[in-house]
Design a protein around this motif. Sequence first.
Motif, short mmCIF file in Angstrom:
data_model
loop_
_atom_site.label_atom_id
_atom_site.label_comp_id
_atom_site.label_asym_id
_atom_site.label_seq_id
_atom_site.Cartn_x
_atom_site.Cartn_y
_atom_site.Cartn_z
N ASP A 32 0.62 -1.21 -0.04
CA ASP A 32 0.06 -0.03 -0.02
C ASP A 32 1.03 1.37 0.03
O ASP A 32 2.07 1.07 0.05
CB ASP A 32 -1.07 -0.06 1.23
CG ASP A 32 -0.13 -0.16 2.50
OD1 ASP A 32 0.91 0.45 2.66
OD2 ASP A 32 -0.92 -0.68 3.64
N TRP A 65 -1.24 -2.82 -10.15
CA TRP A 65 -2.50 -2.62 -10.77
C TRP A 65 -3.42 -2.32 -9.63
O TRP A 65 -4.32 -1.82 -9.67
CB TRP A 65 -2.85 -3.95 -11.41
CG TRP A 65 -3.19 -5.02 -10.57
CD1 TRP A 65 -2.17 -6.05 -10.07
CD2 TRP A 65 -4.29 -5.51 -9.49
NE1 TRP A 65 -2.61 -6.88 -9.44
CE2 TRP A 65 -3.72 -6.78 -8.87
CE3 TRP A 65 -5.29 -5.05 -9.34
CZ2 TRP A 65 -4.61 -7.22 -7.81
CZ3 TRP A 65 -6.37 -5.77 -8.26
CH2 TRP A 65 -6.00 -6.75 -7.75
N SER A 66 -3.11 -2.71 -8.42
CA SER A 66 -4.03 -2.40 -7.30
C SER A 66 -3.99 -1.13 -6.71
O SER A 66 -4.93 -0.84 -5.95
CB SER A 66 -3.80 -3.18 -5.99
OG SER A 66 -2.84 -3.34 -5.61
N TYR A 67 -3.13 -0.16 -7.22
CA TYR A 67 -3.10 1.05 -6.88
C TYR A 67 -4.19 2.13 -7.42
O TYR A 67 -4.33 1.88 -8.81
CB TYR A 67 -1.67 1.70 -6.85
CG TYR A 67 -1.76 3.25 -6.85
CD1 TYR A 67 -1.83 3.82 -5.48
CD2 TYR A 67 -1.40 4.16 -7.84
CE1 TYR A 67 -1.72 5.16 -5.13
CE2 TYR A 67 -1.41 5.39 -7.45
CZ TYR A 67 -1.66 6.05 -6.12
OH TYR A 67 -1.79 7.44 -5.80
N GLU A 68 -4.76 2.91 -6.69
CA GLU A 68 -5.69 3.71 -7.35
C GLU A 68 -5.52 5.22 -6.69
O GLU A 68 -4.82 5.37 -5.36
CB GLU A 68 -7.29 3.47 -6.86
CG GLU A 68 -7.50 2.13 -7.37
CD GLU A 68 -9.09 2.09 -6.99
OE1 GLU A 68 -9.47 2.62 -6.29
OE2 GLU A 68 -9.43 0.85 -7.67
N TRP A 357 -4.21 0.55 -16.47
CA TRP A 357 -4.36 1.46 -14.97
C TRP A 357 -4.96 2.63 -15.35
O TRP A 357 -5.61 3.34 -14.61
CB TRP A 357 -3.13 1.49 -14.47
CG TRP A 357 -3.00 2.32 -13.25
CD1 TRP A 357 -3.80 2.16 -11.85
CD2 TRP A 357 -1.96 3.33 -13.05
NE1 TRP A 357 -3.34 3.30 -11.16
CE2 TRP A 357 -2.43 4.35 -11.86
CE3 TRP A 357 -1.27 4.26 -13.80
CZ2 TRP A 357 -1.81 5.40 -11.14
CZ3 TRP A 357 -0.67 5.42 -13.39
CH2 TRP A 357 -1.11 5.85 -12.05
#
Length: 366
Positions: A32, A65-68, A357
């Motif tokens: 994270d 890919w999970s980063y926003e 992304w």
Amino acid sequence: MTAASVAHTLTRDQARRIIVRAQLLDANRPGDVAEVAEQLGYVKIDPTATIAPCEHTMLWSRIGWSYEPGQLRKAVEIDRLLFEFDGTFRPTSLLPLLLPVMRQHPRRESGRQWLEANARFRKDVLARLRAEGPMLASEIPDTAAVARKDEGGWYGANQVPQMLEMLARRGEVAVVRREGRHRVWDVAERVFPQDLPEYEPDEAARLLAERRLQAGGIAKQKSPWTPVGMAGEPATVEGSKWRFRVDPEAVAALDDEDDGGRVALLNPYDSLLFDRPRLEEVFEFKYVLEQFKPKSERVYGYFAHPILMGDRFVGMLDAEVDREQEVLKVHAIHEFLPFEPEEMEMVRAEIGDLAEWLGVTVAEPR
């Protein structure tokens, strides 16, 4: 000679691996935003969005890919795990180590004289924020008695932004959030935690040097780019005459099983690229940002992103996002040495992930 004073002897491959791991660019991705910030020490803020702003590409290139983008905003503005300071987002755990230096600002005589001449202006800004904040700089009246030269051409005639920057470096005000690219300010006591530990200046400086070395993995002993002082342990690297300092935990981790490398597309302001002399000495990569060069003198492109493969720089990606057409336009993939077919496949896969992304498709020149 004690064991602690014996220098580590590292191969160039080992030195590169230490740096890549320290920068969280190996195969083991962090989970994270807070984990990235804690390890790197900062996430650079830069609005140049040829592909995406630096703060977001730095995090995406590590987390994946999970980063926003909303995760960064939450970490800064809601959870207060990070704070904005001097053009970066930094982990709040570093704030107690920075405060002793912040309280000594400004160090230059010209800055002290300007602040003293504008004592009333300073009080006006703090009083307005305390009574009515949070506020944009544009909402605060300019009551400066003496104007400060805007040598870089960043501020204009209004003295409020300069005063806010000065007070932020002193730890008296802080950015509470952003509205678009505009900073919203408040007094620091309402932004920063109030139960922080206190450190003497020398102790804070020592701990900061250790954190810098943790983020860098290995650095030249006397480097203005990565100032680590005498943190860590001495080291030499094959083929280099430099005296290095190395994080002993990073050296110990060299014995861990290597999960292999991966491809990473790095924003030109990425922290791995900051220490240019180390890039050239250890990675044999002479990086020149061509953003400020005339078009006729550019080799790789206006804002080309270096391509890291494993622990080597293998090329440059010249690309930009076209939001109207919803495509990532790939102008060129510059190869320092010709890619093997599987290497090109890996690079194209990473470009595809980047486009996904961004919520666009890839468009390459025909």
